[in-house]
Design a protein around this motif. Structure first.
Motif, short mmCIF file in Angstrom:
data_model
loop_
_atom_site.label_atom_id
_atom_site.label_comp_id
_atom_site.label_asym_id
_atom_site.label_seq_id
_atom_site.Cartn_x
_atom_site.Cartn_y
_atom_site.Cartn_z
N ARG A 30 0.83 -1.20 0.00
CA ARG A 30 0.00 0.00 0.00
C ARG A 30 0.87 1.26 0.00
N ALA A 31 1.92 1.24 0.82
CA ALA A 31 2.82 2.40 0.87
C ALA A 31 3.50 2.61 -0.47
N GLU A 32 3.98 1.53 -1.07
CA GLU A 32 4.64 1.66 -2.37
C GLU A 32 3.65 2.06 -3.45
N GLY A 33 2.38 1.66 -3.31
CA GLY A 33 1.37 2.05 -4.28
C GLY A 33 1.13 3.55 -4.28
N LEU A 34 1.04 4.14 -3.09
CA LEU A 34 0.88 5.59 -3.00
C LEU A 34 2.09 6.31 -3.60
N ARG A 35 3.27 5.81 -3.27
CA ARG A 35 4.48 6.42 -3.84
C ARG A 35 4.52 6.25 -5.35
N TYR A 36 4.06 5.11 -5.84
CA TYR A 36 4.04 4.83 -7.27
C TYR A 36 3.21 5.86 -8.02
N LEU A 37 2.07 6.25 -7.47
CA LEU A 37 1.23 7.24 -8.13
C LEU A 37 1.96 8.57 -8.25
N THR A 38 2.73 8.95 -7.23
CA THR A 38 3.48 10.22 -7.33
C THR A 38 4.57 10.12 -8.39
N ARG A 39 5.16 8.94 -8.52
CA ARG A 39 6.20 8.76 -9.54
C ARG A 39 5.60 8.80 -10.94
N LEU A 40 4.42 8.22 -11.10
CA LEU A 40 3.74 8.30 -12.39
C LEU A 40 3.42 9.75 -12.74
N LEU A 41 3.02 10.52 -11.75
CA LEU A 41 2.69 11.92 -12.02
C LEU A 41 3.91 12.68 -12.51
N ARG A 42 5.07 12.39 -11.93
CA ARG A 42 6.28 13.06 -12.40
C ARG A 42 6.55 12.73 -13.87
N VAL A 43 6.45 11.45 -14.22
CA VAL A 43 6.67 11.05 -15.62
C VAL A 43 5.64 11.71 -16.52
N GLY A 44 4.38 11.72 -16.08
CA GLY A 44 3.33 12.32 -16.88
C GLY A 44 3.55 13.80 -17.13
N LEU A 45 3.96 14.53 -16.10
CA LEU A 45 4.21 15.97 -16.27
C LEU A 45 5.42 16.22 -17.16
N ASP A 46 6.43 15.36 -17.07
CA ASP A 46 7.58 15.49 -17.98
C ASP A 46 7.13 15.40 -19.44
N LEU A 47 6.29 14.41 -19.73
CA LEU A 47 5.93 14.12 -21.12
C LEU A 47 4.82 15.01 -21.66
N THR A 48 4.07 15.66 -20.78
CA THR A 48 2.96 16.50 -21.26
C THR A 48 3.21 17.99 -21.06
N LEU A 49 4.19 18.35 -20.23
CA LEU A 49 4.40 19.76 -19.93
C LEU A 49 5.87 20.18 -20.01
N GLU A 50 6.70 19.60 -19.16
CA GLU A 50 8.08 20.09 -19.04
C GLU A 50 8.91 19.83 -20.29
N PHE A 51 8.75 18.64 -20.90
CA PHE A 51 9.55 18.27 -22.07
C PHE A 51 8.65 17.78 -23.20
N ALA A 52 7.52 18.46 -23.38
CA ALA A 52 6.47 17.95 -24.27
C ALA A 52 6.48 18.54 -25.67
N ASP A 53 7.30 19.55 -25.92
CA ASP A 53 7.28 20.23 -27.22
C ASP A 53 8.18 19.49 -28.21
N PRO A 54 7.61 18.80 -29.20
CA PRO A 54 8.44 18.05 -30.15
C PRO A 54 9.27 18.94 -31.07
N HIS A 55 8.96 20.23 -31.10
CA HIS A 55 9.73 21.15 -31.93
C HIS A 55 10.88 21.79 -31.16
N HIS A 56 10.96 21.50 -29.87
CA HIS A 56 12.11 21.85 -29.04
C HIS A 56 12.39 20.64 -28.15
N PRO A 57 12.85 19.55 -28.76
CA PRO A 57 12.89 18.25 -28.07
C PRO A 57 13.95 18.20 -26.97
#
Length: 363
Positions: A30-57
């Motif tokens: 359960r503890a690792e599951g909660l932590r896992y969701l935070t880790r997924l959010l980091r990956v998601g924000l990287d790919l949709t916001l922080e490093f998401a522009d394919p014209h400035h890869p």
């Protein structure tokens, strides 16, 4: 603010995933599951916001000890980038020392896009490295079929670059140092951030947390429906996201504190094989250590070339021990790479840990 409230509501839906009947109830899971969701959010924000522009890869790390989305192994260094298959790119830098490497382009990423099928790829066997140890790879739709070996042909559906580097011991192996640039830049600098871009990124990243968790849990749940403490080869050709020339056997262990799983097999000479455990969330429990997996260079075979691996919560004092790191139940993955040979026969049995410890002590 409505945008933020919507984002939080989507994350709340993702959190409900932990309460499914299939999700484990042990405190560590359960503890690792909660932590896992935070880790997924980091990956998601990287790919949709922080490093998401394919014209400035930007080519960035995809999985490490403290973040990732599942399905990984500590024997691999992962890099990824968002790209646009209608544009052309140049990937270049030092090749590094990893024995196995694959540079692949896909029509999406698991959990973020509806599909994730490989469009094109090059492995260490076909990658041309110059006399200085440098690689120069072109990615795009306009290159001729005879443009050379270091060319990946994209199409309008291509949107994801994924690089895997496998090594037997990263403590003594130098990874590649690579950069990605757009060959036909629209602007020299990224455009100003807009509210629409952020709103879309928050929506997609929150949904990614849920969808990626569901996708990887489906693999684990399917494995857990099979008998425990057995490794079963995965049929060939069922998933286009699997790296070139890779085969697997999956299983799950279910052990009491005083039990050990003994795994015996006789591997052929292949470029790489590895046996590792993961938690329920398909994460590596010992990313920076050596107690969570063995491979064909770290394992100690017996005089007859049979490898015996032992999985248990206590160190029995025998070679090739894999620690469960406090998990009573977990995933097992056997990787068998870059060979046409089938996965070897793998025999398993559950024994008392004390019997192994006594044997090791010569009692």
């Amino acid at each position: 603010m409505g945008t933020w409230n919507n984002f939080c509501r989507e994350l709340e839906k993702a959190g409900a995933f932990l309460d499914r009947p299939e999700s484990p109830l042990d405190e560590i899971d359960r503890a690792e599951g909660l932590r896992y969701l935070t880790r997924l959010l980091r990956v998601g924000l990287d790919l949709t916001l922080e490093f998401a522009d394919p014209h400035h890869p930007a080519l960035v790390s995809a999985q490490e000890a403290h973040f990732g989305d599942g399905g990984n192994t500590a024997d691999c260094v992962y890099l990824h980038a968002v790209i646009d298959g209608r544009s052309s790119y140049r990937l270049r830098g030092t090749r590094g020392e990893a024995p196995l490497m694959e540079i692949g382009i896909y029509d999406g990423k698991i959990g973020l896009d509806p599909v994730s099928k490989r469009i094109d790829a090059v492995t260490e066997a076909g990658l041309v490295v110059d006399e200085h140890g440098e690689v120069d790879v072109r990615i795009g739709p306009g290159f001729a079929d005879n443009a050379g070996p270091n060319v990946l042909h994209s199409d309008a559906t291509t949107r994801y670059l994924f690089i895997r580097q496998y090594a037997h011991d990263w403590r003594s192996t130098t990874p590649a140092t690579l950069s990605l640039e757009l060959l036909d830049p629209a602007t020299a600098t990224p455009p100003p951030l807009t509210l629409a871009v952020v709103e879309d990124a928050l929506d997609r990243s929150a949904r990614f947390v849920h969808d990626a968790a569901v996708a990887w849990a489906a693999v684990v749940d399917n494995t857990r429906r099979e008998p425990a403490n057995v490794l079963t080869p995965v049929p060939d050709g069922i998933d286009m996201t699997v790296p070139t020339g890779h085969r697997y056997a999956f299983g799950h262990f279910d052990l009491a504190e005083d039990e050990a799983l003994v795994i015996d097999f006789r591997p052929a000479e292949v470029p790489y094989w590895g046996l590792a455990i993961n938690n329920y969330w398909f994460e590596v429990p010992d990313y920076e250590g050596t107690s969570g997996q063995v491979n064909n260079l770290t394992a100690q075979p017996d005089a007859g070339s049979t490898v015996r691996v032992v999985i248990s919560s206590r160190d029995p004092g025998v070679p090739n021990w894999i620690d469960t790191f406090g998990h009573r139940v977990g995933l097992m993955v056997f990787r068998w790479f870059r060979t046409p040979l089938p996965v070897p026969e793998i025999r398993t049995r559950v024994v008392p840990v004390a019997s192994l410890a006594a044997s090791a002590a010569g009692i």
